[in-house]
Design an enzyme around this catalytic site. Structure first.
Site, short mmCIF file in Angstrom:
data_model
loop_
_atom_site.label_atom_id
_atom_site.label_comp_id
_atom_site.label_asym_id
_atom_site.label_seq_id
_atom_site.Cartn_x
_atom_site.Cartn_y
_atom_site.Cartn_z
N LYS A 25 0.97 -1.30 0.10
CA LYS A 25 -0.08 0.07 -0.07
C LYS A 25 0.95 1.04 0.07
O LYS A 25 0.57 1.97 -0.70
CB LYS A 25 -0.92 0.06 1.35
CG LYS A 25 -1.79 -1.15 1.29
CD LYS A 25 -2.66 -0.97 2.38
CE LYS A 25 -2.11 -0.75 3.97
NZ LYS A 25 -1.39 -2.13 4.26
N ARG A 100 -8.74 2.02 9.09
CA ARG A 100 -8.35 0.84 9.54
C ARG A 100 -9.27 0.14 10.61
O ARG A 100 -9.05 -0.98 10.72
CB ARG A 100 -6.87 1.00 10.39
CG ARG A 100 -5.75 0.16 9.69
CD ARG A 100 -4.56 0.41 10.40
NE ARG A 100 -3.53 -0.39 9.94
CZ ARG A 100 -2.47 0.18 9.45
NH1 ARG A 100 -2.16 1.31 9.11
NH2 ARG A 100 -1.12 -0.55 9.20
N ARG A 139 11.76 -6.58 5.09
CA ARG A 139 11.84 -5.21 5.09
C ARG A 139 12.69 -4.46 5.73
O ARG A 139 12.91 -5.12 6.94
CB ARG A 139 10.39 -4.70 5.26
CG ARG A 139 10.02 -3.35 5.07
CD ARG A 139 8.70 -2.99 4.61
NE ARG A 139 7.74 -3.05 6.00
CZ ARG A 139 6.61 -2.72 5.78
NH1 ARG A 139 5.96 -2.39 4.80
NH2 ARG A 139 5.76 -2.69 6.90
N ARG A 172 12.22 -2.76 11.41
CA ARG A 172 11.31 -2.19 12.43
C ARG A 172 10.94 -3.00 13.42
O ARG A 172 10.48 -4.08 12.94
CB ARG A 172 10.05 -1.69 11.65
CG ARG A 172 10.16 -0.06 11.15
CD ARG A 172 9.03 0.24 9.95
NE ARG A 172 7.78 -0.34 10.23
CZ ARG A 172 6.70 -0.25 9.30
NH1 ARG A 172 6.92 0.26 8.32
NH2 ARG A 172 5.46 -0.57 9.69
N ARG A 183 -0.21 -7.82 14.04
CA ARG A 183 -0.54 -6.86 12.91
C ARG A 183 -1.51 -7.61 12.23
O ARG A 183 -2.55 -6.87 11.50
CB ARG A 183 0.48 -6.34 12.09
CG ARG A 183 1.38 -5.20 13.14
CD ARG A 183 2.69 -4.95 12.35
NE ARG A 183 2.48 -4.07 11.04
CZ ARG A 183 3.36 -4.09 10.19
NH1 ARG A 183 4.90 -4.74 10.33
NH2 ARG A 183 3.36 -3.35 9.16
P1 AMP Z 1 1.86 1.22 8.96
O1 AMP Z 1 2.98 1.77 8.57
O2 AMP Z 1 0.78 1.60 8.08
O3 AMP Z 1 1.87 -0.43 8.74
O4 AMP Z 1 1.30 1.24 10.40
C1 AMP Z 1 2.41 0.94 11.40
C2 AMP Z 1 1.60 0.98 12.67
O5 AMP Z 1 1.02 2.28 12.99
C3 AMP Z 1 0.36 -0.19 12.72
O6 AMP Z 1 0.54 -1.26 12.90
C4 AMP Z 1 -0.33 0.70 14.04
O7 AMP Z 1 0.09 0.38 15.18
C5 AMP Z 1 -0.14 2.24 13.82
N1 AMP Z 1 -1.36 2.78 12.78
C6 AMP Z 1 -0.99 3.20 11.60
N2 AMP Z 1 -2.26 3.80 10.97
C7 AMP Z 1 -3.16 3.46 12.16
C8 AMP Z 1 -4.57 3.52 12.12
N3 AMP Z 1 -5.19 4.04 10.96
N4 AMP Z 1 -5.26 3.19 12.92
C9 AMP Z 1 -4.63 2.77 14.20
N5 AMP Z 1 -3.30 2.47 14.21
C10 AMP Z 1 -2.56 2.69 13.07
#
Ligand code: AMP
Length: 230
Positions: A25, A100, A139, A172, A183
């Site tokens: 994404k 989300r 990653r 990460r 996740r």
């Molecule tokens: P991402 O980089 O999009 O995979 O997001 C990394 C982490 O950020 C996720 O595993 C959540 O802990 C937090 N996060 C990002 N976007 C959201 C969201 N819309 N709602 C809740 N937590 C989020």
């Protein structure tokens, strides 16, 4: 070669990406945003920035993110609403990682009197589970400029070093095995229901795309979908 060079805007390009972690994404949202000349808004990047700056939001989000848990809805709805009210979002935006949960989708739908959700395109990127695990475990991330690489698919020119800024790459915390499992569980339980939510709400604006193909092929399809809606 991916051609994401900016095109003149026809109408607002408002795009949401759905899909599990590791579906690509972030990469595709960046290409679509660049092509249509609108900002990419990644809530994950915003939260990581808040953690780096040690803001109150970052202090609250940090431990949850490390464990692979979602950050509470009101915090996310607040930061996205603020960001979308900025003038650069006038011609549109590409949201990566938001909404989300159903509560976030409802919150988004009522922001700015529903204007942000008008003319929305929802892109749902599907990738088989084994491939997601392969992508996430390989990653590598630059903590300074947030560029991402992959040990096999997209290695940096010099092992362990960011091509863009020269900082040392890391894995990460939330790409480590236990956090990845959490996740994916959060995705299955809380995010996957959004497929039905948007699919039923506006079937014409909802598109599922096979994300298990080369980046430029997936991007070509996504670009065509967004273009056809404007
Ligand atoms: P991402 O980089 O999009 O995979 O997001 C990394 C982490 O950020 C996720 O595993 C959540 O802990 C937090 N996060 C990002 N976007 C959201 C969201 N819309 N709602 C809740 N937590 C989020």
């Amino acid at each position: 070669m991916v051609d994401a060079s900016p095109r003149a805007a026809a109408g607002p390009a408002r795009v949401i990406f759905l899909g599990p972690p590791g579906a690509g994404k972030g990469t595709q949202a960046g290409l679509v945003a660049r092509h249509f000349g609108v900002p990419k808004i990644s809530t994950g990047d915003m939260l990581r920035e808040a953690i780096a700056q040690k803001t109150p939001l970052g202090l609250q989000a940090g431990p949850l993110m490390e464990q692979g848990r979602l950050v509470p809805d009101p915090l996310l709805i607040g930061i996205v609403e603020d960001r979308l009210s900025q003038p650069d979002c006038g011609p549109g935006f590409v949201l990566d990682g938001f909404p989300r949960t159903l509560a976030q989708a409802e919150g988004f739908g009522t922001m700015a009197g529903g204007r942000h959700a008008g003319g929305l395109v929802v892109l749902n990127v599907e990738v088989p589970r084994e491939e997601l695990l392969r992508r996430l475990s390989g990653r590598r991330w630059c903590p300074d400029c947030q560029a991402t690489f992959h040990v096999h698919n997209d290695p940096p020119k010099q092992q362990g070093i960011c091509d863009r800024c020269g900082a040392s790459l890391i894995q990460r915390e939330d790409d480590k095995e236990t956090a990845v499992a959490r996740r994916l569980q959060e995705y299955d339980e809380r995010t996957a229901p959004l497929i039905g939510y948007y699919g039923q709400r506006d079937a014409q604006a909802f598109h599922t795309v096979d994300g298990h193909r080369p980046v430029e092929v997936v991007f070509g399809e996504l670009r065509g979908i967004v273009e056809s809606t404007r």
